[in-house]
Design a protein around this motif. Structure first.
Motif, PDB file in Angstrom:
ATOM      1  N   ALA A  75       0.923  -1.340   0.016  1.00 50.68           N
ATOM      2  CA  ALA A  75      -0.014  -0.034  -0.087  1.00 50.68           C
ATOM      3  C   ALA A  75       0.926   1.139   0.109  1.00 50.68           C
ATOM      4  O   ALA A  75       0.600   2.283  -0.634  1.00 50.68           O
ATOM      5  CB  ALA A  75      -0.936  -0.108   0.993  1.00 50.68           C
ATOM      6  N   ASP A  76       2.132   1.096   0.477  1.00 46.80           N
ATOM      7  CA  ASP A  76       2.898   2.229   0.509  1.00 46.80           C
ATOM      8  C   ASP A  76       3.647   2.747  -0.701  1.00 46.80           C
ATOM      9  O   ASP A  76       4.127   3.439  -1.055  1.00 46.80           O
ATOM     10  CB  ASP A  76       4.073   2.224   1.741  1.00 46.80           C
ATOM     11  CG  ASP A  76       3.616   2.109   3.097  1.00 46.80           C
ATOM     12  OD1 ASP A  76       2.328   2.633   3.263  1.00 46.80           O
ATOM     13  OD2 ASP A  76       4.135   1.776   3.899  1.00 46.80           O
ATOM     14  N   GLU A  97      -3.095   3.315  -6.373  1.00 43.66           N
ATOM     15  CA  GLU A  97      -4.475   3.489  -5.875  1.00 43.66           C
ATOM     16  C   GLU A  97      -4.781   2.688  -4.764  1.00 43.66           C
ATOM     17  O   GLU A  97      -5.670   2.821  -4.017  1.00 43.66           O
ATOM     18  CB  GLU A  97      -5.294   2.921  -7.082  1.00 43.66           C
ATOM     19  CG  GLU A  97      -5.541   4.078  -8.184  1.00 43.66           C
ATOM     20  CD  GLU A  97      -6.432   3.523  -9.393  1.00 43.66           C
ATOM     21  OE1 GLU A  97      -6.721   4.153 -10.402  1.00 43.66           O
ATOM     22  OE2 GLU A  97      -7.002   2.373  -9.196  1.00 43.66           O
ATOM     23  N   TYR A  98      -3.883   1.307  -4.538  1.00 41.13           N
ATOM     24  CA  TYR A  98      -4.347   0.815  -3.436  1.00 41.13           C
ATOM     25  C   TYR A  98      -3.757   1.448  -2.110  1.00 41.13           C
ATOM     26  O   TYR A  98      -2.553   1.873  -2.075  1.00 41.13           O
ATOM     27  CB  TYR A  98      -3.438  -0.323  -3.534  1.00 41.13           C
ATOM     28  CG  TYR A  98      -3.380  -1.567  -2.397  1.00 41.13           C
ATOM     29  CD1 TYR A  98      -4.520  -2.154  -1.834  1.00 41.13           C
ATOM     30  CD2 TYR A  98      -2.177  -1.964  -1.771  1.00 41.13           C
ATOM     31  CE1 TYR A  98      -4.688  -2.906  -0.713  1.00 41.13           C
ATOM     32  CE2 TYR A  98      -2.287  -2.672  -0.886  1.00 41.13           C
ATOM     33  CZ  TYR A  98      -3.394  -3.352  -0.349  1.00 41.13           C
ATOM     34  OH  TYR A  98      -3.083  -3.882   0.780  1.00 41.13           O
ATOM     35  N   ALA A  99      -4.606   1.692  -0.894  1.00 44.47           N
ATOM     36  CA  ALA A  99      -4.277   2.325   0.011  1.00 44.47           C
ATOM     37  C   ALA A  99      -4.341   1.529   1.559  1.00 44.47           C
ATOM     38  O   ALA A  99      -3.658   2.212   2.479  1.00 44.47           O
ATOM     39  CB  ALA A  99      -5.345   3.654   0.149  1.00 44.47           C
ATOM     40  N   ARG A 130      -8.261  -1.429   0.472  1.00 44.45           N
ATOM     41  CA  ARG A 130      -8.929  -0.079   0.378  1.00 44.45           C
ATOM     42  C   ARG A 130      -8.168   0.670  -0.424  1.00 44.45           C
ATOM     43  O   ARG A 130      -7.110   0.572  -0.734  1.00 44.45           O
ATOM     44  CB  ARG A 130      -8.803   0.564   1.772  1.00 44.45           C
ATOM     45  CG  ARG A 130      -9.590   0.226   2.892  1.00 44.45           C
ATOM     46  CD  ARG A 130      -9.438   1.049   3.962  1.00 44.45           C
ATOM     47  NE  ARG A 130      -7.957   1.651   4.215  1.00 44.45           N
ATOM     48  CZ  ARG A 130      -6.944   1.055   5.008  1.00 44.45           C
ATOM     49  NH1 ARG A 130      -7.150  -0.255   5.425  1.00 44.45           N
ATOM     50  NH2 ARG A 130      -5.717   1.635   5.180  1.00 44.45           N
ATOM     51  N   ASN A 131      -8.909   1.202  -1.600  1.00 47.02           N
ATOM     52  CA  ASN A 131      -8.511   1.828  -2.712  1.00 47.02           C
ATOM     53  C   ASN A 131      -8.792   3.370  -2.988  1.00 47.02           C
ATOM     54  O   ASN A 131     -10.009   3.578  -2.306  1.00 47.02           O
ATOM     55  CB  ASN A 131      -8.994   1.061  -4.064  1.00 47.02           C
ATOM     56  CG  ASN A 131      -8.417  -0.448  -3.797  1.00 47.02           C
ATOM     57  OD1 ASN A 131      -7.384  -0.593  -4.142  1.00 47.02           O
ATOM     58  ND2 ASN A 131      -9.470  -1.305  -3.822  1.00 47.02           N
ATOM     59  N   GLN A 132      -7.938   4.148  -3.192  1.00 50.88           N
ATOM     60  CA  GLN A 132      -8.452   5.698  -3.527  1.00 50.88           C
ATOM     61  C   GLN A 132      -7.759   6.141  -4.735  1.00 50.88           C
ATOM     62  O   GLN A 132      -6.670   5.855  -5.161  1.00 50.88           O
ATOM     63  CB  GLN A 132      -8.315   6.411  -2.147  1.00 50.88           C
ATOM     64  CG  GLN A 132      -6.791   6.693  -1.694  1.00 50.88           C
ATOM     65  CD  GLN A 132      -6.732   7.237  -0.518  1.00 50.88           C
ATOM     66  OE1 GLN A 132      -7.273   6.677   0.471  1.00 50.88           O
ATOM     67  NE2 GLN A 132      -5.996   8.492  -0.550  1.00 50.88           N
ATOM     68  N   ARG A 133      -8.449   7.158  -5.363  1.00 51.48           N
ATOM     69  CA  ARG A 133      -7.962   7.857  -6.463  1.00 51.48           C
ATOM     70  C   ARG A 133      -8.447   9.057  -6.327  1.00 51.48           C
ATOM     71  O   ARG A 133      -9.833   9.490  -6.390  1.00 51.48           O
ATOM     72  CB  ARG A 133      -8.483   7.348  -7.792  1.00 51.48           C
ATOM     73  CG  ARG A 133      -7.781   8.165  -8.813  1.00 51.48           C
ATOM     74  CD  ARG A 133      -8.250   7.190 -10.288  1.00 51.48           C
ATOM     75  NE  ARG A 133      -7.451   7.750 -11.468  1.00 51.48           N
ATOM     76  CZ  ARG A 133      -6.369   7.556 -11.751  1.00 51.48           C
ATOM     77  NH1 ARG A 133      -5.571   6.681 -11.131  1.00 51.48           N
ATOM     78  NH2 ARG A 133      -5.858   8.194 -13.056  1.00 51.48           N
ATOM     79  N   ARG A 138     -13.187   6.808  -3.196  1.00 49.89           N
ATOM     80  CA  ARG A 138     -12.757   5.562  -2.574  1.00 49.89           C
ATOM     81  C   ARG A 138     -13.487   4.213  -2.785  1.00 49.89           C
ATOM     82  O   ARG A 138     -14.859   4.531  -2.954  1.00 49.89           O
ATOM     83  CB  ARG A 138     -12.959   5.823  -1.124  1.00 49.89           C
ATOM     84  CG  ARG A 138     -12.135   6.973  -0.467  1.00 49.89           C
ATOM     85  CD  ARG A 138     -12.131   7.119   0.753  1.00 49.89           C
ATOM     86  NE  ARG A 138     -11.593   8.435   1.257  1.00 49.89           N
ATOM     87  CZ  ARG A 138     -10.177   8.990   1.086  1.00 49.89           C
ATOM     88  NH1 ARG A 138      -9.264   8.030   0.564  1.00 49.89           N
ATOM     89  NH2 ARG A 138      -9.642  10.151   1.518  1.00 49.89           N
TER      90      ARG A 138
END
Length: 164
Positions: free
Chosen positions: A38-39, A43-45, A65-68, A72
């Motif tokens: 994730a680091d 997009e993968y958080a 958990r994904n975000q752009r 989310r």
């Protein structure tokens, strides 16, 4: 045919490769740990292990958990390959259990470390691509994933080489 055999027969939708001055096992430890990945990823958080598993073994599942930007969403991933220093792979499904993608990291020895190949196979049915594009804000997933893979591999190289 198994998913692994299917993946090896079909070309990935997005792929990238990089040479890293670190042992394959060192680099594998970074990508096979969903928290560390994730680091590095675009997009993968983050993640949470589900089903009583807490490590990267075949069959283990984790909620991603994904975000752009402000968008989310979450996914469920099942680890399909966990061969230290050689291959790490997982299948991703949506909140409703629909197929999304297969992600795979392959490691090859190189004179000064290893070569890492990150690949992604699209699994979403056509109608589901439209729905997920609305959620993620990405209308051309192949182009986005090629850029995401390049960014992830660059971060992976920096992290692995800094840990030497």
């Amino acid at each position: 045919m198994s998913l692994n055999a299917e993946a090896s027969l079909n070309a990935p939708n997005a792929t990238g490769r990089i040479e890293i001055d670190a042992a394959p096992e060192t680099v594998y430890a970074l990508v096979s740990d969903p928290g560390k990945l994730a680091d590095l990823a675009e997009e993968y958080a983050g993640h949470r292990w589900v089903g009583g598993t807490d490590g990267p073994v075949v069959g283990a599942k984790f909620r991603g958990r994904n975000q752009r930007g402000f968008r989310r969403w979450s996914t469920l991933s099942t680890i399909t390959d966990a061969d230290p220093g050689r291959r790490f792979g997982f299948e991703v499904t949506s909140f409703a259990g629909l197929p999304v993608a297969r992600w795979q990291y392959d490691f090859e020895p190189a004179p000064d470390g290893c070569v890492v190949v990150e690949s992604m196979w699209e699994r979403r049915p056509g109608w589901f691509k439209v729905a997920t594009s609305t959620v993620t804000g990405v209308w051309d997933r192949e182009v986005a994933n090629i850029a995401n893979i390049a960014a992830t591999l660059a971060r992976l190289k920096r992290a692995a080489e800094a840990s030497r």
